[in-house]
Design a protein around this motif. Sequence first.
Motif, PDB file in Angstrom:
ATOM      1  N   ALA A  57      71.414 -34.341 -65.490  1.00 36.30           N
ATOM      2  CA  ALA A  57      70.214 -34.083 -64.841  1.00 36.30           C
ATOM      3  C   ALA A  57      69.221 -34.814 -65.457  1.00 36.30           C
ATOM      4  N   LEU A  58      69.316 -34.973 -66.740  1.00 43.78           N
ATOM      5  CA  LEU A  58      68.403 -35.736 -67.863  1.00 43.78           C
ATOM      6  C   LEU A  58      68.316 -37.172 -67.538  1.00 43.78           C
ATOM      7  N   ILE A  59      69.158 -37.818 -66.881  1.00 44.35           N
ATOM      8  CA  ILE A  59      68.834 -39.026 -66.505  1.00 44.35           C
ATOM      9  C   ILE A  59      68.139 -39.342 -65.323  1.00 44.35           C
ATOM     10  N   PRO A  60      67.050 -39.972 -65.305  1.00 41.41           N
ATOM     11  CA  PRO A  60      65.876 -40.070 -64.279  1.00 41.41           C
ATOM     12  C   PRO A  60      66.549 -40.808 -63.109  1.00 41.41           C
ATOM     13  N   LEU A  61      65.937 -40.602 -62.181  1.00 47.85           N
ATOM     14  CA  LEU A  61      66.222 -41.484 -60.803  1.00 47.85           C
ATOM     15  C   LEU A  61      66.033 -42.834 -60.711  1.00 47.85           C
ATOM     16  N   GLU A  62      64.804 -42.919 -61.410  1.00 52.58           N
ATOM     17  CA  GLU A  62      64.519 -44.349 -61.562  1.00 52.58           C
ATOM     18  C   GLU A  62      64.079 -44.612 -63.097  1.00 52.58           C
ATOM     19  N   PHE A  63      64.630 -45.862 -63.367  1.00 52.95           N
ATOM     20  CA  PHE A  63      64.121 -46.251 -64.842  1.00 52.95           C
ATOM     21  C   PHE A  63      64.543 -47.669 -64.895  1.00 52.95           C
TER      22      PHE A  63
END
Length: 144
Positions: A57-63
């Motif tokens: 969940a720490l990986i953002p949906l957008e980057f």
Amino acid sequence: MFYGSIKEIKVLKYFVERFPNKDIEFVMDRGFTSYKELLKLREEKIHYIVALKKNSALIPLEFEMSRVFEYRKRNIAFCKIKNESYGFLYLFLDPELRAVVENKFLGKVRLGVLSMGDFCERRRLFGVFGLLSDLDVDAWVVYE
């Protein structure tokens, strides 16, 4: 370095207690899941680098990847995102790894194990992996 069968929390506590006020760093693989312990390490000023699971969940949906460095004749794209709780999230994109993973998942679509919609949804993270660290350094340092 410890074998994976040792509980990480036990090892971390051992080092913190045994070597107080020492310059210690922990490098942990994707099996580490107790992020609460990282907060304690950060309070104690003990450095860490932790590999994140793909579904973290720490990986953002957008980057957006911002720069590139070379590692063993491979171009690696990366971005560095400040995380208030843990320090920094380093995301890396390896195009060669991406091709391998994409091919594997297309095979699953061909076999009917995965739908094309699921493939397209997961595709954004093919070849991408994240490292969480309290270190504010160049991305290639954390990668290496």
